[in-house]
Design a protein around this motif. Structure first.
Motif, PDB file in Angstrom:
ATOM      1  N   THR A   5       0.865  -1.174   0.000  1.00 23.46           N
ATOM      2  CA  THR A   5       0.000   0.000   0.000  1.00 23.46           C
ATOM      3  C   THR A   5       0.896   1.216   0.000  1.00 23.46           C
ATOM      4  N   ILE A  43       2.289   5.002   0.588  1.00 20.92           N
ATOM      5  CA  ILE A  43       2.264   5.912   1.730  1.00 20.92           C
ATOM      6  C   ILE A  43       1.115   6.901   1.597  1.00 20.92           C
ATOM      7  N   TRP A  90      -1.839   6.421   0.267  1.00 19.83           N
ATOM      8  CA  TRP A  90      -3.091   5.815   0.723  1.00 19.83           C
ATOM      9  C   TRP A  90      -3.106   5.641   2.226  1.00 19.83           C
ATOM     10  N   LYS A  91      -1.953   5.316   2.770  1.00 21.17           N
ATOM     11  CA  LYS A  91      -1.884   5.135   4.230  1.00 21.17           C
ATOM     12  C   LYS A  91      -2.237   6.443   4.925  1.00 21.17           C
TER      13      LYS A  91
END
Ligand code: ADP
Length: 597
Positions: A3, A5, A7-8
């Motif tokens: 995933t 960064i 989106w995190k």
């Protein structure tokens, strides 16, 4: 799954906003419910208290009397507020009610009533937390018992009920507002977090791309857009790339320098890694060992060459610090060559053995020189010992009484003189060679006519030629001057040695042909005999010091085995050339050439 960064960050932002909205919403809802409940509770209590005061009841008799008053009070109270009011008997039966449900005579159904009856104290229906979730009660109830002043028994219970749907409506409307606010907040958070995440991830992506390029060998700079942590990181990256580029340039120039050194070294160099696999060998190595002897493993190469060295032992000894430095190396003979092998384990930064470097030195020349030196010393000793032994034994015999016999004594003394002469000749020859070797030979170089020296030398040797019955033919153009630059004494010595060999090694009376001729640049002197000749293998060694085809014959002729070596050295000192051709049993031809002056 990876995933990003970006989106995190978005998910974290949304989660935080969601949690904040849920927690704060819950607090708000709780607070609204509670405030409403408390307000209604207070109203219910005050209504009940008012009704009690209005009733003014203190005994059962009072109650019966004031039944009418109760009814009117009730109707007044109902008119004053919207709450339902009931007067209940001690068992909960409805005596009077402002609403038709439950009807008079029915038992009031309520969660709080049993407790009021049991404890005989006023009670309000407890409002559970988040009651709206279950919609447990659609009313709030306060029950107030009126006790008999004397007996303490319940006379009647005033029950006031308020509608709870208001609370629910309020809560749901707040919830709707909060949900809408939460959605808007989350939408805004999503947009902002995406922008914020992009601000972080774009430079990081650029850094990632550049580090991949860096790994591929391209040291390009990344533009710096800000002075924040990302900007500093980019700056550090650029600095690192610049330093790395410098280091790489230094390493590659060092590497190419090293490769050049290795390739141009006279020594063969091989490097093996920890597993004993060949990782580098310069071309000299292949030349020295030949392609067939070269292999990819240490354990295959050296046993094949007959060198017993254990690779593991070399590494182990080095790491234990046990290795005794073998400065001399290991000597190896391959075909007609001699090699000296040096084995040196090398370390990594942690001091552990990483592999072994093998250096091969071609020591053939040293080995041969060493061999020649040994042979030379042995020859000199032998050559000196033989006449010395002879002289000593003859001297002893003379001392033992042979001196009294004059004839024998004279015979002995002449042998001793001959031996002494031989020793003198030998020592003179050795001194001559040593002077040549040490470049101490002083040449008195002058213009001279070679024809004159040849004639003089033949003249000097004539007595020996005639004694042996040889015939000498001298051939030269008397009108011509064989002009050259040279040291006449040395030239004479050259001619003397060649001529005396021709005399010595012609057993039967033979012919010695001395020929002198010249072309514009070269004067050639040829001495041809019809003597015993020299076999081809011996011919190759003829100029070696102490080399003699037949030792006994040479010695009997007073030879030392040094004559031709001295001749060769001296011809070369005069920048001339010498060659010998010969056929066993047929004769020998010695040709010497000098430059015309
Ligand atoms: P030596 O003192 O023994 O004559 P040289 O160096 O002059 O030493 O010669 C080396 C050897 O070469 C001699 O011992 C002899 O065997 C051989 N040799 C030299 N010249 C002749 C020649 N003209 N004919 C045959 N053999 C020769």
């Amino acid at each position: 799954m990876r995933t990003s960064i970006q989106w995190k960050i978005v998910v974290i932002y949304l989660s935080v906003v969601f949690v904040i909205m849920v927690v704060s919403g819950s607090f708000i809802i709780c607070n609204i419910e509670d405030t409403h409940y408390e307000k209604i509770k207070r109203e219910l209590m005050s209504s009940a208290e008012t009704i009690e005061g209005r009733l003014g009841v203190s005994s059962g008799a009072d109650f019966e009397e004031s039944m009418d008053k109760v009814e009117s009070t009730l109707s007044t109270m109902v008119a004053l507020n919207q709450h339902a009011i009931y007067i209940l008997a001690p068992n909960g039966e409805v005596l009077l009610g402002s609403k038709s449900e439950p009807a008079v005579g029915e038992i009031m159904v309520s969660d709080v009533l049993p407790e009021v009856i049991a404890k005989k104290t006023p009670q309000t229906l407890e409002w559970p937390l988040f009651a709206y979730k279950e919609a447990k009660y659609d009313y709030i109830e306060h029950d107030r018992p009126i006790l008999d002043a004397t007996t303490g028994e319940i006379l009647v219970i005033i029950c006031v009920r308020a509608d709870a749907t208001d609370i629910y409506d309020n809560v749901f409307s707040v919830m709707k507002t909060i949900t809408l606010a939460a959605m808007i907040a989350m939408g805004i958070a999503a947009v902002f977090s995406a922008i914020f995440a992009r601000m972080i991830t774009v430079p990081i992506k650029q850094l990632t791309k550049s580090s991949k390029q860096l790994a591929a060998g391209s040291f390009s700079r990344i533009p710096i857009y800000s002075e924040d942590e990302i900007g500093q990181l980019t700056q550090s990256f650029n600095y690192m790339a610049a330093e790395l580029s410098k280091t790489m340039t230094a390493i590659s120039s060092e590497k190419s320098k090293l490769e050049k050194i290795l390739e141009n070294m006279a020594d063969g160099v091989m490097a093996f890694n920890r597993q004993g696999v060949l990782i580098h060998a310069n071309s000299v190595c292949y030349e020295m060992l030949g392609n067939t002897n070269m292999d990819h493993r240490f354990d295959f190469i050296f046993p094949k060459l007959g060198v017993e060295v254990s690779f593991d032992k070399l590494l182990a000894e080095e790491s234990n610090g046990e290795r005794v430095k073998n400065e001399e190396g290991i000597m190896m003979a391959l075909e007609d060559k001699f090699y000296n092998l040096h084995f040196a384990p090398y370390m990594n930064a942690r001091g552990e053995s990483e592999g072994v470097v093998v250096v091969m030195q071609d020591v053939t020349t040293q080995q041969k020189l060493d061999q020649m030196r040994k042979e030379f010393v042995a020859n000199v000793s032998h050559e000196l010992r033989t006449p010395l032994t002879t002289v000593k034994s003859y001297t002893e015999t003379l001392i033992d009484g042979a001196i009294d016999d004059r004839e024998i004594a004279m015979q002995f003394l002449s042998v001793m003189e001959k031996e002494a002469d031989r020793m003198t000749t030998l020592v003179q020859d050795l001194l001559e060679l040593s002077r040549i070797d040490n470049k101490q030979m002083q040449l008195d170089m002058r213009p001279l006519d070679l024809k004159e020296i040849v004639k003089e030398t033949i003249e000097a040797q004539k007595i020996h030629i005639e004694k042996k019955g040889h015939r000498i033919i001298y051939e030269a153009d008397e009108e011509m001057i064989y002009n050259m630059i040279g040291d006449s004494a040395r030239i004479r010595q050259i001619l003397h040695n060649i001529l005396s060999n021709a005399i010595k090694y012609s057993i039967d009376p033979g012919t010695i042909h001395v020929k002198l001729y010249k072309n514009p640049n070269i004067i050639t002197l040829q001495v041809k005999d019809t003597g015993i000749g020299i076999a081809k293998p011996d011919l190759e060694r003829i100029f070696e010091r102490f080399f003699r085809v037949d030792k006994a014959r040479s010695r009997s002729q007073g030879g030392t085995g040094l004559g031709l070596s001295i001749v060769k050295e001296m011809v070369e000192l005069h920048h001339g050339k010498i060659s010998i051709t010969s056929k066993p049993g047929k004769g020998t031809t010695v040709t010497v050439q000098f430059n015309v002056s």
